[in-house]
Design a protein around this motif. Structure first.
Motif: not given
Length: 196
Positions: A91-96, A158-161, A174-189
């Motif tokens: 679990i990853l909260p959207i940061p300020m 791994k999977d991230y939420l 969408q922006h946060a998911a793209e950064i994680l996927l580009q960095a190697g995340a398996k899946n982002v929901q």
């Protein structure tokens, strides 16, 4: 059975609650708002949000985020705990942005998860102090990247939420998911407290 008294965090009405064996044995938080205030919130039919945006939710967000009433992080802790308790994804909260966090004194997404006793990691940092709420739909869709990885961040395969307070156009998520996927995340929901 022990009786306790407190007041609704939204309308100050007296709350009378009982601590029972059931509440001690299972993760049952003490209610923080009255049934009348609870009824004002409209549940979402979506699998990716708890509530719909309405007048009651607008008032709640204003008091929680802009009037800096951090105690209001407890209002939805039982529902958030039920949703995230058995979550397998990280679990990853959207940061300020750090400047905004200093102004508000706390990160609202972090506090919602802390109140529900949900573990999380923070791998991203916000690159702009502009808020999405200050932009129209077209401006939100065509905005430059809102996030970057923190200097010490390591994204596992791994999977991230992602968790945020509210989703309107979905651009932030969408922006946060793209950064994680580009960095190697398996899946982002994603999952949000509210959808607008």
């Amino acid at each position: 059975m022990k009786k306790t008294e407190s007041h609704c965090l939204l309308c100050s009405q007296l709350l009378k609650t009982s601590v029972t064996w059931k509440t001690l044995l299972i993760k049952q938080f003490t209610p923080t708002i009255c049934t009348r205030c609870t009824a004002r919130f409209e549940h979402s039919q979506s699998a990716t949000a708890l509530y719909q945006y309405n007048v009651a939710m607008k008032d709640y967000l204003h008091q929680f985020k802009f009037l800096q009433d951090v105690a209001l992080a407890k209002v939805f802790r039982q529902e958030l705990y039920a949703r995230f308790n058995k979550e397998k994804a990280i679990i990853l909260p959207i940061p300020m942005h750090s400047i905004k966090q200093q102004e508000r004194t706390f990160s609202h997404t972090d506090e919602l998860l802390k109140a529900a006793h949900i573990p999380y990691v923070q791998l991203l940092e916000k690159t702009t102090i502009e808020t999405q709420s200050s932009k129209n739909r077209e401006q939100r869709i065509h905005v430059a990247s809102l996030f970057r990885l923190k200097a010490d961040a390591y994204v596992e395969h791994k999977d991230y939420l992602l968790f945020d307070d509210i989703k309107t156009t979905g651009t932030t998520l969408q922006h946060a998911a793209e950064i994680l996927l580009q960095a190697g995340a398996k899946n982002v929901q994603y999952f949000t407290l509210i959808e607008g």
